[in-house]
Design a protein around this motif. Structure first.
Motif, PDB file in Angstrom:
ATOM      1  N   GLY A  68       0.742  -1.311   0.093  1.00 18.55           N
ATOM      2  CA  GLY A  68       0.003   0.014   0.319  1.00 18.55           C
ATOM      3  C   GLY A  68       0.680   1.369  -0.049  1.00 18.55           C
ATOM      4  O   GLY A  68       0.219   2.477   0.525  1.00 18.55           O
ATOM      5  N   VAL A  69       2.106   1.284  -0.440  1.00 23.40           N
ATOM      6  CA  VAL A  69       2.684   2.480  -0.659  1.00 23.40           C
ATOM      7  C   VAL A  69       2.530   3.207  -1.880  1.00 23.40           C
ATOM      8  O   VAL A  69       2.389   2.592  -2.866  1.00 23.40           O
ATOM      9  CB  VAL A  69       4.406   2.050  -0.538  1.00 23.40           C
ATOM     10  N   GLU A  70       2.045   4.532  -1.503  1.00 25.03           N
ATOM     11  CA  GLU A  70       1.851   5.324  -2.612  1.00 25.03           C
ATOM     12  C   GLU A  70       3.108   5.794  -3.470  1.00 25.03           C
ATOM     13  O   GLU A  70       4.120   6.280  -3.068  1.00 25.03           O
ATOM     14  CB  GLU A  70       1.062   6.411  -2.190  1.00 25.03           C
ATOM     15  N   ASN A  71       3.054   5.809  -4.709  1.00 23.97           N
ATOM     16  CA  ASN A  71       4.006   6.125  -5.714  1.00 23.97           C
ATOM     17  C   ASN A  71       5.267   5.637  -5.288  1.00 23.97           C
ATOM     18  O   ASN A  71       6.326   6.379  -5.359  1.00 23.97           O
ATOM     19  CB  ASN A  71       3.957   7.827  -5.803  1.00 23.97           C
ATOM     20  N   PRO A  72       5.467   4.375  -5.464  1.00 26.66           N
ATOM     21  CA  PRO A  72       6.935   3.685  -5.273  1.00 26.66           C
ATOM     22  C   PRO A  72       7.865   4.000  -6.452  1.00 26.66           C
ATOM     23  O   PRO A  72       9.146   4.034  -6.182  1.00 26.66           O
ATOM     24  CB  PRO A  72       6.254   2.144  -5.152  1.00 26.66           C
ATOM     25  N   ASP A  73       7.143   4.297  -7.656  1.00 26.49           N
ATOM     26  CA  ASP A  73       7.926   4.689  -8.699  1.00 26.49           C
ATOM     27  C   ASP A  73       8.792   5.752  -8.662  1.00 26.49           C
ATOM     28  O   ASP A  73       9.813   5.997  -9.235  1.00 26.49           O
ATOM     29  CB  ASP A  73       7.133   4.524 -10.157  1.00 26.49           C
ATOM     30  N   ASN A  74       8.326   6.674  -7.793  1.00 27.71           N
ATOM     31  CA  ASN A  74       9.053   8.044  -7.668  1.00 27.71           C
ATOM     32  C   ASN A  74       9.850   8.153  -6.758  1.00 27.71           C
ATOM     33  O   ASN A  74      10.460   9.205  -6.363  1.00 27.71           O
ATOM     34  CB  ASN A  74       8.119   9.065  -7.567  1.00 27.71           C
ATOM     35  N   MET A  75      10.396   6.940  -5.843  1.00 37.88           N
ATOM     36  CA  MET A  75      11.147   7.012  -4.638  1.00 37.88           C
ATOM     37  C   MET A  75      12.438   6.500  -4.889  1.00 37.88           C
ATOM     38  O   MET A  75      12.724   5.488  -5.967  1.00 37.88           O
ATOM     39  CB  MET A  75      10.517   6.316  -3.434  1.00 37.88           C
ATOM     40  N   GLU A  76      13.468   6.742  -4.405  1.00 35.72           N
ATOM     41  CA  GLU A  76      14.758   5.975  -4.300  1.00 35.72           C
ATOM     42  C   GLU A  76      14.833   4.556  -3.726  1.00 35.72           C
ATOM     43  O   GLU A  76      13.943   4.292  -2.874  1.00 35.72           O
ATOM     44  CB  GLU A  76      15.794   6.984  -3.782  1.00 35.72           C
ATOM     45  N   LYS A  77      15.639   3.793  -4.478  1.00 36.19           N
ATOM     46  CA  LYS A  77      15.566   2.460  -3.687  1.00 36.19           C
ATOM     47  C   LYS A  77      15.673   2.333  -2.288  1.00 36.19           C
ATOM     48  O   LYS A  77      15.090   1.768  -1.541  1.00 36.19           O
ATOM     49  CB  LYS A  77      16.782   1.675  -4.402  1.00 36.19           C
ATOM     50  N   GLU A  78      16.805   3.092  -1.790  1.00 37.75           N
ATOM     51  CA  GLU A  78      16.898   3.008  -0.187  1.00 37.75           C
ATOM     52  C   GLU A  78      15.804   3.536   0.504  1.00 37.75           C
ATOM     53  O   GLU A  78      15.239   3.006   1.325  1.00 37.75           O
ATOM     54  CB  GLU A  78      18.209   3.820   0.094  1.00 37.75           C
ATOM     55  N   GLN A  79      15.193   4.601   0.261  1.00 38.39           N
ATOM     56  CA  GLN A  79      14.196   5.187   0.827  1.00 38.39           C
ATOM     57  C   GLN A  79      12.767   4.272   0.614  1.00 38.39           C
ATOM     58  O   GLN A  79      12.090   4.074   1.591  1.00 38.39           O
ATOM     59  CB  GLN A  79      13.535   6.577   0.224  1.00 38.39           C
ATOM     60  N   LEU A  80      12.718   3.686  -0.505  1.00 36.91           N
ATOM     61  CA  LEU A  80      11.651   2.678  -0.539  1.00 36.91           C
ATOM     62  C   LEU A  80      11.730   1.424   0.158  1.00 36.91           C
ATOM     63  O   LEU A  80      10.942   0.972   0.786  1.00 36.91           O
ATOM     64  CB  LEU A  80      11.711   2.288  -2.082  1.00 36.91           C
ATOM     65  N   ALA A  81      13.049   1.061   0.336  1.00 34.20           N
ATOM     66  CA  ALA A  81      13.337  -0.201   1.056  1.00 34.20           C
ATOM     67  C   ALA A  81      12.890   0.113   2.468  1.00 34.20           C
ATOM     68  O   ALA A  81      12.331  -0.903   3.193  1.00 34.20           O
ATOM     69  CB  ALA A  81      14.699  -0.576   0.823  1.00 34.20           C
ATOM     70  N   ARG A  82      13.349   1.250   3.081  1.00 29.65           N
ATOM     71  CA  ARG A  82      12.994   1.693   4.446  1.00 29.65           C
ATOM     72  C   ARG A  82      11.421   1.746   4.687  1.00 29.65           C
ATOM     73  O   ARG A  82      10.883   1.174   5.602  1.00 29.65           O
ATOM     74  CB  ARG A  82      13.772   3.065   4.632  1.00 29.65           C
ATOM     75  N   ILE A  83      10.705   2.414   3.655  1.00 31.06           N
ATOM     76  CA  ILE A  83       9.248   2.465   3.769  1.00 31.06           C
ATOM     77  C   ILE A  83       8.547   0.898   3.744  1.00 31.06           C
ATOM     78  O   ILE A  83       7.863   0.687   4.793  1.00 31.06           O
ATOM     79  CB  ILE A  83       8.640   3.359   2.785  1.00 31.06           C
ATOM     80  N   VAL A  84       9.124   0.043   2.907  1.00 26.35           N
ATOM     81  CA  VAL A  84       8.450  -1.223   2.883  1.00 26.35           C
ATOM     82  C   VAL A  84       8.681  -2.031   4.180  1.00 26.35           C
ATOM     83  O   VAL A  84       7.876  -2.581   4.714  1.00 26.35           O
ATOM     84  CB  VAL A  84       9.310  -1.821   1.623  1.00 26.35           C
ATOM     85  N   VAL A  85       9.913  -1.780   4.738  1.00 30.57           N
ATOM     86  CA  VAL A  85      10.146  -2.505   6.189  1.00 30.57           C
ATOM     87  C   VAL A  85       9.342  -1.811   7.185  1.00 30.57           C
ATOM     88  O   VAL A  85       8.669  -2.693   8.066  1.00 30.57           O
ATOM     89  CB  VAL A  85      11.769  -2.364   6.360  1.00 30.57           C
TER      90      VAL A  85
END
Length: 117
Positions: free
Chosen positions: A88-105
């Motif tokens: 359910g993360v919004e706009n994962p395509d616009n995020m950096e990989k590290e930031q996205l990994a942190r949010i997913v965790v």
């Protein structure tokens, strides 16, 4: 310098002159037939190729193993984005990989999929 046992091996094949090789080839032709000879030659060629590749691979094996371990530890960016969408993360395509990994965790911890350390 030749090894001491060289005359023994040489004596074993000394009887195989030109005519004897022709007889051996004719016997092989009779046993396997003309349709199987190309398959036998192809199989022999592949076996020699694999043997050479394996003998050279022993030298190159260690760097390849290290590369495989590194690839296993890295998370594919597309897999990470797909996981983020499922969580359910919004706009994962616009995020950096590290930031996205942190949010997913963080999302996985919120949903109880990962235990907090």
């Amino acid at each position: 310098m030749l090894p001491l046992h060289y005359p023994v091996y040489r004596a074993q094949f000394e009887f195989l002159n030109g005519f004897e090789w022709i007889i051996i080839l004719l016997i092989i032709l009779l046993i396997f037939g003309p349709s199987k000879l190309p398959q036998l030659a192809k199989g022999l060629g592949q076996a020699i190729y694999e043997f050479r590749r394996a003998s050279q691979g022993l030298v190159e094996e260690k760097p390849k193993e290290e590369e495989k371990e590194r690839k296993k530890s890295e998370l594919d960016e597309e897999t990470l984005k797909a996981l983020a969408r499922k969580l359910g993360v919004e706009n994962p395509d616009n995020m950096e990989k590290e930031q996205l990994a942190r949010i997913v965790v963080e999302k996985a911890k919120e949903k109880g999929l990962i235990k907090e350390a």
